[in-house]
Enzyme design. Structure first.
Site, PDB file in Angstrom:
ATOM      1  N   CYS A   1       0.823  -1.203   0.000  1.00  0.00           N
ATOM      2  CA  CYS A   1       0.000   0.000   0.000  1.00  0.00           C
ATOM      3  C   CYS A   1       0.866   1.266   0.000  1.00  0.00           C
ATOM      4  CB  CYS A   1      -0.964  -0.058   1.183  1.00  0.00           C
ATOM      5  SG  CYS A   1      -2.437   0.912   0.892  1.00  0.00           S
TER       6      CYS A   1
ATOM      7  N   HIS B   1      -3.045  -5.376   1.708  1.00  0.00           N
ATOM      8  CA  HIS B   1      -2.360  -5.689   2.971  1.00  0.00           C
ATOM      9  C   HIS B   1      -2.498  -7.169   3.336  1.00  0.00           C
ATOM     10  CE1 HIS B   1      -1.898  -1.480   4.366  1.00  0.00           C
ATOM     11  NE2 HIS B   1      -2.989  -1.269   3.680  1.00  0.00           N
TER      12      HIS B   1
ATOM     13  N   GLU C   1      -0.734  -8.792   5.283  1.00  0.00           N
ATOM     14  CA  GLU C   1      -0.405  -8.930   6.717  1.00  0.00           C
ATOM     15  C   GLU C   1      -1.638  -8.773   7.596  1.00  0.00           C
ATOM     16  OE1 GLU C   1       0.228  -6.374   4.853  1.00  0.00           O
ATOM     17  OE2 GLU C   1      -0.196  -4.541   5.953  1.00  0.00           O
TER      18      GLU C   1
HETATM   19  N1  GLN Z   1      -3.632   6.270   1.133  1.00  0.00           N
HETATM   20  C1  GLN Z   1      -2.343   5.968   1.681  1.00  0.00           C
HETATM   21  C2  GLN Z   1      -1.244   6.759   0.992  1.00  0.00           C
HETATM   22  O1  GLN Z   1      -1.471   7.387   0.023  1.00  0.00           O
HETATM   23  C3  GLN Z   1      -2.054   4.487   1.601  1.00  0.00           C
HETATM   24  C4  GLN Z   1      -3.020   3.716   2.471  1.00  0.00           C
HETATM   25  C5  GLN Z   1      -2.470   2.483   3.099  1.00  0.00           C
HETATM   26  O2  GLN Z   1      -1.257   2.299   3.182  1.00  0.00           O
HETATM   27  N2  GLN Z   1      -3.350   1.651   3.622  1.00  0.00           N
HETATM   28  O3  GLN Z   1      -0.130   6.753   1.432  1.00  0.00           O
END
Ligand code: GLN
Length: 196
Positions: A81, A175, A177
């Protein structure tokens, strides 16, 4: 066989969840906050969180240069992410002056699912995984362009790319994890062992 020593970038985000999965898989985990911590590890996980915050803190702690150098030196890294955003060569929707470490020849759009679909869970077919993988998306980014050096590991219906790999680098929009899903972490640890 000695346990691989891997880092989790511990500036912000879901550090603990990654550390728990990696420990359960037999790795020795170092929480990386300073360049001296990075020097101890054979691989690095970049967690989910807020990529703009992690970017800023990495510069404050003097970790941005050493992480870029480690990418160039071929250290295996896995970004989830926000971590995927940090490993992307190009991003869209970044906050003012937001930078990335880079390494993955992709363009990543931040917060690509919009406010109405902030988070969701689905089962994903992943290239190389023996069974569909449960994936949790939280204000997730999307890979909007895949350059010739990177390749796609998984996509949502409509060809929306959510997992990519390039050499020793791995990135997912979601994710694992958070689902007790270990396929990606095992793949990462295999790369660490191969590089060591
Ligand atoms: N929206 C977050 C970002 O732009 C990422 C979200 C996440 O890591 N769950 O960094």
């Amino acid at each position: 066989m000695t346990a691989p020593v891997v880092g989790v970038l511990a500036l912000q985000g879901d550090v603990r969840e990654h550390a728990a999965v990696l420990r359960a898989l037999g790795a020795e985990v170092v929480l990386v906050r300073r360049p001296a911590d990075l020097a101890l590890v054979q691989g690095l996980v970049l967690p989910g969180g807020e990529s703009s915050v992690i970017d800023k803190l990495s510069r404050t702690f003097g970790l941005d240069g050493p992480i870029r150098a480690a990418v160039r030196a071929g250290m295996p890294m896995y970004g989830t992410c926000a971590g995927l955003i940090l490993l992307a060569d190009r991003i869209t929707g970044g906050s003012d002056g937001q930078r990335t470490f880079g390494g993955l020849d992709v363009t990543v759009a931040r917060n690509a699912f919009g406010a109405q679909v902030e988070s969701f869970e689905t089962l994903l077919e992943v290239d190389g995984a023996p069974a569909p993988v449960p994936a949790t998306f939280i204000r997730a980014p999307l890979v909007t362009d895949v350059g010739s050096r990177a390749h796609v590991l998984a996509a949502l219906p409509g060809g929306r790319v959510v997992a990519v790999a390039q050499g020793a680098l791995l990135g997912t929009s979601f994710h694992p994890e958070m689902n007790g899903e270990t396929w990606f972490h095992r793949r990462f640890l295999d790369q660490v062992r191969a590089a060591a």
